[in-house]
Design a protein around this motif. Structure first.
Motif, PDB file in Angstrom:
ATOM      1  N   GLU A 286       0.766  -1.255  -0.176  1.00  0.00           N
ATOM      2  CA  GLU A 286       0.046   0.075   0.003  1.00  0.00           C
ATOM      3  C   GLU A 286       0.937   1.267  -0.089  1.00  0.00           C
ATOM      4  OE1 GLU A 286      -3.014   0.102  -0.045  1.00  0.00           O
ATOM      5  OE2 GLU A 286      -3.862   2.360   0.841  1.00  0.00           O
ATOM      6  N   ARG A 287       1.883   1.330   0.958  1.00  0.00           N
ATOM      7  CA  ARG A 287       2.807   2.337   0.921  1.00  0.00           C
ATOM      8  C   ARG A 287       3.751   2.720  -0.207  1.00  0.00           C
ATOM      9  NH1 ARG A 287       5.915   3.117   6.304  1.00  0.00           N
ATOM     10  NH2 ARG A 287       5.863   5.365   6.299  1.00  0.00           N
ATOM     11  N   ILE A 288       4.052   1.699  -1.013  1.00  0.00           N
ATOM     12  CA  ILE A 288       4.800   1.608  -2.038  1.00  0.00           C
ATOM     13  C   ILE A 288       3.771   2.239  -3.164  1.00  0.00           C
ATOM     14  CG2 ILE A 288       5.605   0.295  -4.197  1.00  0.00           C
ATOM     15  CD1 ILE A 288       6.957  -1.625  -2.091  1.00  0.00           C
ATOM     16  N   LEU A 289       2.797   1.684  -3.177  1.00  0.00           N
ATOM     17  CA  LEU A 289       1.641   1.934  -4.211  1.00  0.00           C
ATOM     18  C   LEU A 289       1.190   3.577  -4.211  1.00  0.00           C
ATOM     19  CD1 LEU A 289      -0.223  -1.102  -4.742  1.00  0.00           C
ATOM     20  CD2 LEU A 289       1.247  -0.061  -6.388  1.00  0.00           C
ATOM     21  N   SER A 290       1.539   3.964  -3.012  1.00  0.00           N
ATOM     22  CA  SER A 290       1.010   5.284  -2.710  1.00  0.00           C
ATOM     23  C   SER A 290       2.361   6.380  -2.913  1.00  0.00           C
ATOM     24  CB  SER A 290       0.716   5.697  -1.217  1.00  0.00           C
ATOM     25  OG  SER A 290      -0.524   4.892  -0.774  1.00  0.00           O
ATOM     26  N   LEU A 293       5.608   5.108  -7.450  1.00  0.00           N
ATOM     27  CA  LEU A 293       5.918   3.942  -8.148  1.00  0.00           C
ATOM     28  C   LEU A 293       4.383   3.575  -8.649  1.00  0.00           C
ATOM     29  CD1 LEU A 293       7.904   2.101  -9.116  1.00  0.00           C
ATOM     30  CD2 LEU A 293       7.534   0.826  -7.110  1.00  0.00           C
ATOM     31  N   TRP A 448      -4.928  -4.748  -6.519  1.00  0.00           N
ATOM     32  CA  TRP A 448      -4.448  -3.889  -5.534  1.00  0.00           C
ATOM     33  C   TRP A 448      -4.406  -2.645  -6.091  1.00  0.00           C
ATOM     34  CZ3 TRP A 448      -0.405  -8.203  -6.080  1.00  0.00           C
ATOM     35  CH2 TRP A 448      -0.453  -9.414  -5.463  1.00  0.00           C
ATOM     36  N   GLU A 449      -4.869  -2.231  -7.034  1.00  0.00           N
ATOM     37  CA  GLU A 449      -4.844  -0.729  -7.661  1.00  0.00           C
ATOM     38  C   GLU A 449      -5.900   0.085  -6.792  1.00  0.00           C
ATOM     39  OE1 GLU A 449      -3.532  -0.232 -11.604  1.00  0.00           O
ATOM     40  OE2 GLU A 449      -4.588  -1.534 -12.201  1.00  0.00           O
ATOM     41  N   ALA A 450      -5.752   1.227  -7.119  1.00  0.00           N
ATOM     42  CA  ALA A 450      -6.961   2.299  -6.586  1.00  0.00           C
ATOM     43  C   ALA A 450      -8.368   1.801  -7.150  1.00  0.00           C
ATOM     44  CB  ALA A 450      -6.574   3.537  -6.834  1.00  0.00           C
ATOM     45  N   MET A 451      -9.124   1.715  -6.331  1.00  0.00           N
ATOM     46  CA  MET A 451     -10.820   1.375  -6.939  1.00  0.00           C
ATOM     47  C   MET A 451     -11.864   2.215  -6.150  1.00  0.00           C
ATOM     48  SD  MET A 451     -10.921  -2.269  -4.492  1.00  0.00           S
ATOM     49  CE  MET A 451     -10.480  -2.388  -3.109  1.00  0.00           C
TER      50      MET A 451
END
Lengths: 451, 317
Positions: A286-290, A293, A448-451
């Motif tokens: 979650e942190r990485i995707l925020s 990256l 895992w993407e924003a939804m």
């Protein structure tokens, strides 16, 4: 002391039936493996009776009726699949060179070359076994003895049987000829009786051939195949077509290292890709995707790292096969081929790991699912048993696995010593699989993407 | 002069299948401000923070960050991604790599958040100092205590000097000493100009530390303001009063109106709106009933009382 056992049993069973992966590992995987083992080894036990036939590339250089009868008898053998032509659009009769190439490429288990003049002295009743007494000409068995040492012996045996079953009348004629040669001529009455019986025998042969499909016994071969002619109803000369003359040990090591390395590559790739699930569980994903990256960058980055680990793992495996075990790795051809195959294999293996990791919901699930999938793929794809031992059906099924293509490629490099451009089918498939795997992983990662 | 708004959320709506997570929630954070976002479990706080972070796409409503609309019900565009570079996010989970050291975790997250390579070492050095983890810079994260991991968790979210920091339960599960330390760290951040939005279950700390409080419940914003404003809006100027006395009130004795006799019959508790007029009358009535007053305790309404008055629920329900 045992009063809590029923409760513990209930707890264990309830947990087990709710964990589909463990359920699969407990029941489905052993069943799948049992079936695969039977599919592979059953054909060895039955000698090919219906499960696996030895593919024989047959070249008949003798136009005589006797040779043709021998060929027809061979075609009726349940354990053999006789190929006499090559090409799909415009098939042509196999030449000796065609047969040799088919054996070298693994497209045929053995090649058979029936020499000109073979029918004149068929069946062979010459005694002595020196092959040079003017008796029948020997049929050549073209074989790759290191790839499949069993097939030439089985085929030699089946040839004796075919001669016996397919041409008893000729056997009698030739046998009596030999008898007369050493024991003196038959009386006119004896000759007349035989002449009267022979047509009857021929008719029985025809009727039997039409009525029965012979079941195959594994071998009636006499003598050994130690590269020399051996005597029997059909004289046989086994010719090893593997021109490289590599030692049996080198051949064995080259098979083993590729088989083992590819299977464990898959395990390590799945394990490494599982870091995605660790990151999901501890929140770092979650942190990485925020961060800066995105999902695409994350997956590509992971794939690159995992593929690099895979290449290093393959390097370690082949180096280990080189130093203590004598694999000839350090030649330009082998090193170049290793690099091409290892890059393609690790790329596809990493993609495969990414698919498994993105499809699973937890590390535990990944462990179970990857064990099931990889073990089955490895069994069918040749990482546990050489594919030449498998039936045609299993061989074809194997091509749906990652392992088979990788192993075929390594085999072309280290065993067949083929020029590296011959790797294009394997490399194309592996790179195609890489792209397909990564697209699949990208789709699966959408959760895992924003939804 | 009105303070500059750095983050605003208006009419945020989000449904997950049958569950409405956000139902028109709104909030704003001003420059240099420290805002507490409170709500019972499941109120929509985390969804709101994830929407600001770009991890949830709103069904409706807008989010503006530093003058740039970063969400209007659609997936984020390039401008939104750029604006979010000024955002620091500290998740509730200890989102750290256990097999990396403190310094290595900082290096990794700093790089992923775009700290230029040339500055990264200096920033990590600063963060190690800031968190008090200098001595443990080379220790594996998995060997850290809960408080140390919390500090490292915060540091990994702010290495890129964000102007707006979102902190989801930054002090959950840590001992009072470590909590003190974390608040001190955050105060330093605010002093350096960052605006902080945090969720917490520590109402007393939120009351003491935060400039303003926004309370959301069932996906809606139900209150917003300073603690005084919230008290005035919900409980008025009233004070909670407890009067202790001896001997215990006899059975059948009249209890003053609006008061509750406690179990030991030696004290009454209730709420009075006008201390100057109502308190003497209360004491007189107790005296008449035979009670000899020993102590009077007046209490200003707490955030806890405000919260219960607004939501009808405890924070953790």
């Amino acid at each position: 002391m045992l009063k809590h056992v029923p409760m513990m049993l209930w707890m264990a069973w309830t947990s087990l039936k709710r964990d589909k992966v463990v359920l699969m590992l407990t029941f489905a995987l052993p069943i799948a493996f049992f079936s695969i083992f039977v599919g592979i080894f059953g054909s060895q036990v039955t000698g090919g009776g219906g499960m696996s036939k030895i593919k024989v590339a047959l070249v008949n250089l003798d136009a005589s009726p006797n040779a043709q009868r021998f060929v027809d008898a061979l075609k009726k053998e349940g354990g053999l699949r006789i190929i006499t032509t090559v090409g799909t659009d415009q098939p042509h009769t196999l030449s000796r060179e065609d047969a040799e190439n088919m054996v070298k490429d693994g497209d045929a288990g053995v090649g058979l070359v029936i020499p000109e003049g073979f029918g004149k002295d068929f069946p062979n009743f010459a005694f002595g076994g020196d092959g040079g007494d003017g008796g029948a000409k020997a049929v050549e068995i073209l074989a790759d003895k290191q790839r499949d040492p069993v097939a030439p012996q089985v085929v030699a045996g089946l040839m004796q049987k075919a001669a016996m079953m397919g041409a008893p009348d000729l056997m009698m004629e030739n046998g009596l000829g030999q008898f007369e040669k050493y024991a003196g001529a038959l009386t006119p009455e004896q000759r007349a009786a035989i002449d009267q019986w022979l047509p009857q025998l021929r008719e029985e042969v025809r009727e039997n051939a039409a009525a029965t499909q012979p079941t195959t016994q594994s071998s009636t071969a006499s003598g050994s195949d130690a590269g020399s002619a051996f005597e029997g109803l059909v004289k046989v000369n086994v010719v090893n077509v593997q021109q490289d003359h590599k030692s049996d040990w080198e051949a064995f090591v080259s098979f083993q290292v590729a088989q083992t390395a590819v299977m464990f590559l898959l395990f390590s790739m799945a394990g490494a890709a599982g870091s995605l699930l660790d990151e999901q569980e501890n929140g770092t994903l979650e942190r990485i995707l925020s961060s800066n990256l995105g999902m695409g960058g994350l997956l590509m980055g992971k794939w690159f790292v995992i593929a690099a680990i895979g290449i290093v793992q393959l390097a370690v495996m082949f180096l280990w096969a080189w130093k203590p075990f004598g694999l000839p790795l350090f030649t330009a051809h082998h090193l170049g081929g290793w690099a091409i195959m290892s890059i393609a294999t690790a790329a596809a293996g990493a993609g495969f790991g990414m698919v498994l990791a993105t499809a699973c919901r937890s590390r535990g699930q990944l462990g179970g699912v990857s064990t099931i999938v990889i073990l089955i793929m490895s069994a069918v794809g040749g990482s546990m048993f050489p594919r030449f031992m498998m039936s045609e059906g299993l061989k074809k099924a194997g091509l749906a696995t990652f392992n088979a293509w990788a192993l075929d490629g390594y085999q072309k490099v280290f065993y067949d010593n083929l020029p590296l451009w011959n790797l294009w089918p394997q490399v194309s498939v592996l790179l195609g699989l890489t792209i397909a795997f990564m697209l699949m992983a990208r789709l699966l990662a959408r959760r895992w993407e924003a939804m | 002069m009105a303070m500059e708004t750095v983050l605003s959320v208006a009419d945020a709506r989000k449904r997950f299948a049958a569950n409405t997570a956000l139902d028109g929630a709104a909030m704003s954070l001003r420059k240099g401000e420290w805002l507490a976002l409170l709500g019972p479990n499941g109120a929509g706080k985390t969804t709101l923070i994830r929407a600001v972070a770009g991890r949830v796409i709103l069904d409706g409503g807008t989010i503006d960050l530093l003058g740039q609309t970063i969400s209007n019900g659609q997936a984020s565009g390039a401008a939104a991604v750029e604006a979010r570079r000024n955002l620091g996010i500290v998740p509730q989970d200890l989102a750290l790599y256990p097999l990396l050291t403190a310094a290595e975790n900082m290096m990794a997250f700093g790089a992923l958040h775009g700290v230029p390579k040339a500055e990264l070492k200096d920033r990590v050095r600063w963060a190690l100092e800031w968190t008090g983890l200098n001595d443990r810079a080379k220790s594996l994260c998995k060997t850290f205590s809960g408080g140390m991991k919390r500090r490292l968790n915060i540091a990994c979210g702010i290495l890129h000097r964000p102007k707006v920091v979102l902190l989801d339960e930054p002090t959950v599960g840590v001992d009072p000493q470590s909590r003190e330390r974390i608040w001190a760290m955050l105060a330093q951040l605010r002093d350096e100009g960052a605006s902080l939005l945090l969720t917490t279950h520590q109402l007393d700390e939120a009351q003491q530390i935060c400039d303003r409080i926004t309370i959301i419940d069932r996906g809606k914003t139900i209150a917003d303001g300073t603690i005084d404003q919230l008290v005035a809006k919900t409980l008025g100027k009233g004070r909670r009063v407890t009067v202790s006395f001896e001997p215990p009130l006899p059975a059948g004795a009249a209890v003053p109106a609006g008061m509750t006799l406690n179990d030991d019959r030696r004290s009454v508790t209730g709420s009075i709106q006008d201390v100057a007029n109502e308190l003497p009358a209360l004491l007189a009535r107790l005296s008449t009933a035979g009670a000899k007053v020993e102590d009077v305790h007046l209490e200003r309404p707490t955030l806890h009382a405000v919260f219960i008055a607004l939501t009808g629920r405890e924070l953790r329900e």
